[in-house]
Write a protein that holds these residues in place. Sequence first.
Motif, PDB file in Angstrom:
ATOM      1  N   LEU A 253      39.157  40.110  33.513  1.00 59.25           N
ATOM      2  CA  LEU A 253      38.120  41.034  33.969  1.00 59.25           C
ATOM      3  C   LEU A 253      37.731  42.017  32.863  1.00 59.25           C
ATOM      4  O   LEU A 253      36.543  42.278  32.641  1.00 59.25           O
ATOM      5  CB  LEU A 253      38.605  41.794  35.209  1.00 59.25           C
ATOM      6  CG  LEU A 253      38.751  40.949  36.479  1.00 59.25           C
ATOM      7  CD1 LEU A 253      39.591  41.684  37.525  1.00 59.25           C
ATOM      8  CD2 LEU A 253      37.376  40.614  37.044  1.00 59.25           C
ATOM      9  N   THR A 254      38.700  42.543  32.181  1.00 57.77           N
ATOM     10  CA  THR A 254      38.432  43.492  31.098  1.00 57.77           C
ATOM     11  C   THR A 254      37.627  42.822  29.986  1.00 57.77           C
ATOM     12  O   THR A 254      36.666  43.395  29.454  1.00 57.77           O
ATOM     13  CB  THR A 254      39.752  44.041  30.540  1.00 57.77           C
ATOM     14  OG1 THR A 254      40.475  44.681  31.601  1.00 57.77           O
ATOM     15  CG2 THR A 254      39.489  45.052  29.438  1.00 57.77           C
ATOM     16  N   ALA A 255      38.012  41.597  29.643  1.00 60.77           N
ATOM     17  CA  ALA A 255      37.283  40.853  28.603  1.00 60.77           C
ATOM     18  C   ALA A 255      35.834  40.607  29.016  1.00 60.77           C
ATOM     19  O   ALA A 255      34.930  40.592  28.172  1.00 60.77           O
ATOM     20  CB  ALA A 255      37.984  39.526  28.327  1.00 60.77           C
ATOM     21  N   ALA A 256      35.614  40.438  30.326  1.00 63.27           N
ATOM     22  CA  ALA A 256      34.263  40.167  30.838  1.00 63.27           C
ATOM     23  C   ALA A 256      33.463  41.446  31.072  1.00 63.27           C
ATOM     24  O   ALA A 256      32.292  41.380  31.483  1.00 63.27           O
ATOM     25  CB  ALA A 256      34.359  39.379  32.139  1.00 63.27           C
ATOM     26  N   GLY A 257      34.077  42.594  30.841  1.00 64.91           N
ATOM     27  CA  GLY A 257      33.370  43.857  31.023  1.00 64.91           C
ATOM     28  C   GLY A 257      33.247  44.270  32.475  1.00 64.91           C
ATOM     29  O   GLY A 257      32.343  45.024  32.851  1.00 64.91           O
ATOM     30  N   VAL A 258      34.192  43.792  33.299  1.00 55.22           N
ATOM     31  CA  VAL A 258      34.193  44.128  34.727  1.00 55.22           C
ATOM     32  C   VAL A 258      35.434  44.956  35.033  1.00 55.22           C
ATOM     33  O   VAL A 258      36.545  44.598  34.628  1.00 55.22           O
ATOM     34  CB  VAL A 258      34.202  42.846  35.596  1.00 55.22           C
ATOM     35  CG1 VAL A 258      34.337  43.196  37.082  1.00 55.22           C
ATOM     36  CG2 VAL A 258      32.941  42.034  35.361  1.00 55.22           C
ATOM     37  N   ALA A 259      35.248  46.050  35.744  1.00 52.55           N
ATOM     38  CA  ALA A 259      36.382  46.913  36.070  1.00 52.55           C
ATOM     39  C   ALA A 259      37.370  46.176  36.970  1.00 52.55           C
ATOM     40  O   ALA A 259      36.971  45.662  38.018  1.00 52.55           O
ATOM     41  CB  ALA A 259      35.890  48.178  36.769  1.00 52.55           C
ATOM     42  N   PRO A 260      38.632  46.108  36.605  1.00 48.95           N
ATOM     43  CA  PRO A 260      39.636  45.442  37.447  1.00 48.95           C
ATOM     44  C   PRO A 260      39.759  46.065  38.829  1.00 48.95           C
ATOM     45  O   PRO A 260      40.233  45.428  39.769  1.00 48.95           O
ATOM     46  CB  PRO A 260      40.940  45.607  36.647  1.00 48.95           C
ATOM     47  CG  PRO A 260      40.490  45.785  35.228  1.00 48.95           C
ATOM     48  CD  PRO A 260      39.214  46.567  35.330  1.00 48.95           C
ATOM     49  N   THR A 261      39.317  47.325  38.962  1.00 46.25           N
ATOM     50  CA  THR A 261      39.402  48.032  40.248  1.00 46.25           C
ATOM     51  C   THR A 261      38.161  47.805  41.124  1.00 46.25           C
ATOM     52  O   THR A 261      38.095  48.306  42.244  1.00 46.25           O
ATOM     53  CB  THR A 261      39.569  49.544  40.015  1.00 46.25           C
ATOM     54  OG1 THR A 261      38.514  49.994  39.151  1.00 46.25           O
ATOM     55  CG2 THR A 261      40.912  49.838  39.360  1.00 46.25           C
ATOM     56  N   ALA A 262      37.192  47.085  40.612  1.00 42.78           N
ATOM     57  CA  ALA A 262      35.990  46.794  41.404  1.00 42.78           C
ATOM     58  C   ALA A 262      36.339  45.827  42.534  1.00 42.78           C
ATOM     59  O   ALA A 262      37.409  45.202  42.537  1.00 42.78           O
ATOM     60  CB  ALA A 262      34.910  46.190  40.511  1.00 42.78           C
ATOM     61  N   TYR A 272      29.927  37.376  37.891  1.00 46.37           N
ATOM     62  CA  TYR A 272      30.868  36.297  38.229  1.00 46.37           C
ATOM     63  C   TYR A 272      30.834  35.179  37.185  1.00 46.37           C
ATOM     64  O   TYR A 272      31.870  34.629  36.820  1.00 46.37           O
ATOM     65  CB  TYR A 272      30.564  35.740  39.622  1.00 46.37           C
ATOM     66  CG  TYR A 272      31.110  36.590  40.738  1.00 46.37           C
ATOM     67  CD1 TYR A 272      32.478  36.631  40.996  1.00 46.37           C
ATOM     68  CD2 TYR A 272      30.272  37.365  41.534  1.00 46.37           C
ATOM     69  CE1 TYR A 272      32.993  37.419  42.021  1.00 46.37           C
ATOM     70  CE2 TYR A 272      30.775  38.149  42.566  1.00 46.37           C
ATOM     71  CZ  TYR A 272      32.133  38.178  42.801  1.00 46.37           C
ATOM     72  OH  TYR A 272      32.643  38.955  43.810  1.00 46.37           O
ATOM     73  N   GLN A 273      29.651  34.870  36.715  1.00 45.55           N
ATOM     74  CA  GLN A 273      29.540  33.830  35.695  1.00 45.55           C
ATOM     75  C   GLN A 273      30.217  34.276  34.400  1.00 45.55           C
ATOM     76  O   GLN A 273      30.886  33.474  33.729  1.00 45.55           O
ATOM     77  CB  GLN A 273      28.075  33.497  35.442  1.00 45.55           C
ATOM     78  CG  GLN A 273      27.882  32.335  34.472  1.00 45.55           C
ATOM     79  CD  GLN A 273      26.414  31.958  34.311  1.00 45.55           C
ATOM     80  OE1 GLN A 273      25.513  32.707  34.701  1.00 45.55           O
ATOM     81  NE2 GLN A 273      26.156  30.789  33.751  1.00 45.55           N
ATOM     82  N   ARG A 274      30.064  35.547  34.072  1.00 42.49           N
ATOM     83  CA  ARG A 274      30.686  36.072  32.859  1.00 42.49           C
ATOM     84  C   ARG A 274      32.216  36.020  32.974  1.00 42.49           C
ATOM     85  O   ARG A 274      32.912  35.690  32.015  1.00 42.49           O
ATOM     86  CB  ARG A 274      30.208  37.503  32.610  1.00 42.49           C
ATOM     87  CG  ARG A 274      30.302  37.950  31.157  1.00 42.49           C
ATOM     88  CD  ARG A 274      29.485  39.171  30.878  1.00 42.49           C
ATOM     89  NE  ARG A 274      29.894  40.318  31.684  1.00 42.49           N
ATOM     90  CZ  ARG A 274      29.177  40.823  32.695  1.00 42.49           C
ATOM     91  NH1 ARG A 274      28.002  40.293  33.014  1.00 42.49           N
ATOM     92  NH2 ARG A 274      29.604  41.864  33.378  1.00 42.49           N
ATOM     93  N   ILE A 275      32.736  36.338  34.160  1.00 43.20           N
ATOM     94  CA  ILE A 275      34.185  36.246  34.388  1.00 43.20           C
ATOM     95  C   ILE A 275      34.648  34.805  34.188  1.00 43.20           C
ATOM     96  O   ILE A 275      35.672  34.541  33.538  1.00 43.20           O
ATOM     97  CB  ILE A 275      34.548  36.734  35.811  1.00 43.20           C
ATOM     98  CG1 ILE A 275      34.267  38.239  35.941  1.00 43.20           C
ATOM     99  CG2 ILE A 275      36.016  36.447  36.123  1.00 43.20           C
ATOM    100  CD1 ILE A 275      34.336  38.749  37.374  1.00 43.20           C
ATOM    101  N   ALA A 276      33.880  33.860  34.743  1.00 37.82           N
ATOM    102  CA  ALA A 276      34.239  32.436  34.612  1.00 37.82           C
ATOM    103  C   ALA A 276      34.266  32.013  33.151  1.00 37.82           C
ATOM    104  O   ALA A 276      35.182  31.291  32.716  1.00 37.82           O
ATOM    105  CB  ALA A 276      33.246  31.583  35.402  1.00 37.82           C
ATOM    106  N   ARG A 277      33.292  32.448  32.382  1.00 33.37           N
ATOM    107  CA  ARG A 277      33.227  32.076  30.964  1.00 33.37           C
ATOM    108  C   ARG A 277      34.416  32.651  30.186  1.00 33.37           C
ATOM    109  O   ARG A 277      35.022  31.958  29.359  1.00 33.37           O
ATOM    110  CB  ARG A 277      31.913  32.563  30.357  1.00 33.37           C
ATOM    111  CG  ARG A 277      30.717  31.717  30.765  1.00 33.37           C
ATOM    112  CD  ARG A 277      29.425  32.274  30.216  1.00 33.37           C
ATOM    113  NE  ARG A 277      28.310  31.366  30.469  1.00 33.37           N
ATOM    114  CZ  ARG A 277      27.031  31.686  30.305  1.00 33.37           C
ATOM    115  NH1 ARG A 277      26.704  32.901  29.879  1.00 33.37           N
ATOM    116  NH2 ARG A 277      26.081  30.804  30.557  1.00 33.37           N
ATOM    117  N   HIS A 278      34.736  33.906  30.447  1.00 35.04           N
ATOM    118  CA  HIS A 278      35.851  34.521  29.734  1.00 35.04           C
ATOM    119  C   HIS A 278      37.175  33.922  30.173  1.00 35.04           C
ATOM    120  O   HIS A 278      38.098  33.775  29.360  1.00 35.04           O
ATOM    121  CB  HIS A 278      35.839  36.038  29.925  1.00 35.04           C
ATOM    122  CG  HIS A 278      34.830  36.724  29.055  1.00 35.04           C
ATOM    123  ND1 HIS A 278      35.090  37.067  27.746  1.00 35.04           N
ATOM    124  CD2 HIS A 278      33.547  37.116  29.297  1.00 35.04           C
ATOM    125  CE1 HIS A 278      34.009  37.644  27.220  1.00 35.04           C
ATOM    126  NE2 HIS A 278      33.073  37.686  28.140  1.00 35.04           N
TER     127      HIS A 278
END
Length: 289
Positions: A253-262, A272-278
Amino acid sequence: MTVTLLGATEIRRLAAELDVTPTKKLGQNFVTDANTVRKIVQAARVQPGERVVEVGPGLGSLTLAILETGAAVTAVEIDHRLAARLPQTAAEHGVEADRLTVVDADALRITELPGEPTVLVANLPYNVSVPVLLHFLENFAYLKRGVVMVQAEVAERLAAKPGSKIYGSPSVKAAWYGEWKLSGTVSRQVFWPVPNVDSLLVGFDRSEGERGSEQERRRTFQIVDAAFNQRRKMLRQALSGIFGSSAAATEVLTAAGVAPTARGEDLTVDDYQRIARHATAIEGSGVSG
């Protein structure tokens, strides 16, 4: 020859002739109002010469309204009696034989459509509406737009945006393919039998080009399902099962730029696509623990 539409009396006569009783199992509620089927077709912007696919044509009320515009129809019907009768009904109402193709099959199982239709128009059974829509969008890239009548709750969910309580897995998966919006209301009274739920029209316009590979889509949808299966949990917890641990989920999540607490409802399909790619990149590198 002008195409004419079915009326309520003829719909009931046809049903009696075929010994068809609308069943809850198949989610059958026949539309008996000509103005309503025309409204659906207008919302879908159907043009003369286009090829439209209709799922679950039933006795043919919406089918004839589509054909009335000068478009051609590929109709997918699971009920053998209805599929066999539809060409005759169309002929009796002024439709040339070459403008209607009936496919006697389960819409959830077909993998090709005669004529490669570009528009989807349907009154979808409530119990299978989301699976049918996702199956068609996944398998038939030539579908560019569509309008379907579904249960109001389903329509609102498909068109929901991040941050709302009704935003969920179907919202994200539908957004993978394009833009969705509510396209009109439908009275319960135009159906036979009258359903105990409200219906809405929801429409989509497919995005230009493919968003990602089939492998990437599957991985993204897996992450979406995990996020919403535990939607009250933070993503680092909700995704710990598919990534192996909360720490591994946090890393992705951090690598994808998404807060782990979201939480799942906070994210767009792009997130979601960015998470999948990372996730794929990290797993491929063997870095994640």
